[in-house]
Design an enzyme around this catalytic site. Structure first.
Site, PDB file in Angstrom:
ATOM      1  N   SER A 137       0.812  -1.219   0.000  1.00  0.00           N
ATOM      2  CA  SER A 137       0.000   0.000   0.000  1.00  0.00           C
ATOM      3  C   SER A 137       0.843   1.267   0.000  1.00  0.00           C
ATOM      4  O   SER A 137       0.350   2.343  -0.335  1.00  0.00           O
ATOM      5  CB  SER A 137      -0.947   0.009   1.208  1.00  0.00           C
ATOM      6  OG  SER A 137      -0.230   0.122   2.421  1.00  0.00           O
ATOM      7  N   LYS A 174       0.410   4.247   6.997  1.00  0.00           N
ATOM      8  CA  LYS A 174      -0.231   5.107   6.007  1.00  0.00           C
ATOM      9  C   LYS A 174       0.241   6.551   6.203  1.00  0.00           C
ATOM     10  O   LYS A 174       0.852   6.897   7.216  1.00  0.00           O
ATOM     11  CB  LYS A 174      -1.756   5.058   6.136  1.00  0.00           C
ATOM     12  CG  LYS A 174      -2.387   3.708   5.844  1.00  0.00           C
ATOM     13  CD  LYS A 174      -2.302   3.344   4.385  1.00  0.00           C
ATOM     14  CE  LYS A 174      -3.050   2.055   4.087  1.00  0.00           C
ATOM     15  NZ  LYS A 174      -2.400   0.871   4.677  1.00  0.00           N
TER      16      LYS A 174
END
Length: 223
Positions: A137, A174
């Site tokens: 990701s 993230k």
């Protein structure tokens, strides 16, 4: 560095080092262009290629933040080379965290795979542990499956920083963005949607901010 830099190249290099020191990852071409007054990211790219030819940086192709500092990589490889001869009965260095069990502290003993003999002070701010990355990701900032993310433990975070966040029982890496009561945890991969959290109804814990990456956990450190 094989050849001296021009004044403009030095400005670009200094901005890269400053950004990596403050955020733990390199700037994009657009950020370099904006900070240094270039007319376009293409002008920044030309300076980056000149820096690479002179040995000041290494460019990782096809990533938006694919800039590495060979001097830092060499220093960390030297630090990590002592791992094979370290006394395993006396753990020292940064703990390497593998799978994190639901609801338990990141630094719980059962999560520590091993210790990496790299001084925490090598990173700025200092690293408290290394978290093994799962998935892709964050691939567009050069954080790949199996890499070790150096993490500084803190609950204080600024927009744009890469964070280790706990959402209920899941720990994820993230980019952080907050607006009022809403937080977005943004992937650096177009295949992943943002994670949106309403702090009024959902729990979010920040376990730390990323301050560096070790490629593949094999000692090739990326500033």
């Amino acid at each position: 560095m094989s050849r001296p830099l021009t004044a403009r190249q030095q400005n670009v290099y200094d901005f890269i080092v400053k950004t990596m020191s403050e955020y733990g990852y390199p700037p994009t071409r657009a950020e370099i262009a904006k900070a240094l007054g270039f007319r376009s990211p293409n002008a920044a790219e030309e300076h980056l290629r000149a820096l690479e030819r002179k040995g000041a940086i290494r460019i990782i192709r096809n990533t938006s933040r694919g800039i590495r500092l060979p001097a830092q990589e060499t220093a960390e490889r030297q630090e990590l080379s002592s791992e094979s001869t370290a006394d395993s009965t006396t753990p020292s260095g940064l703990p390497v965290i593998g799978e994190v069990a639901a609801g338990s502290p990141v630094l719980a003993a059962e999560h520590i795979d091993r210790y990496c003999p790299l001084p925490s002070e090598y990173f700025t701010p200092k690293a408290d542990y290394l978290l093994r990355v799962r998935g892709l990701s964050m691939k567009d900032v050069g954080i790949l499956e199996g890499d070790l993310l150096a993490v500084h433990r803190t609950e204080r975070v600024r927009d744009g920083q890469i964070v280790v966040a706990r959402i209920e029982d899941e720990v994820t890496v993230k980019r952080f963005k907050r607006q009022g009561h809403n937080v977005q945890l943004l992937a650096e991969n177009a295949d992943f949607d943002p994670i949106v959290i309403d702090l009024r109804t959902q729990a979010l814990e920040i376990e730390g901010v990323g301050v560096g990456v070790i490629r593949g956990g094999n000692g090739q450190a990326l500033g």
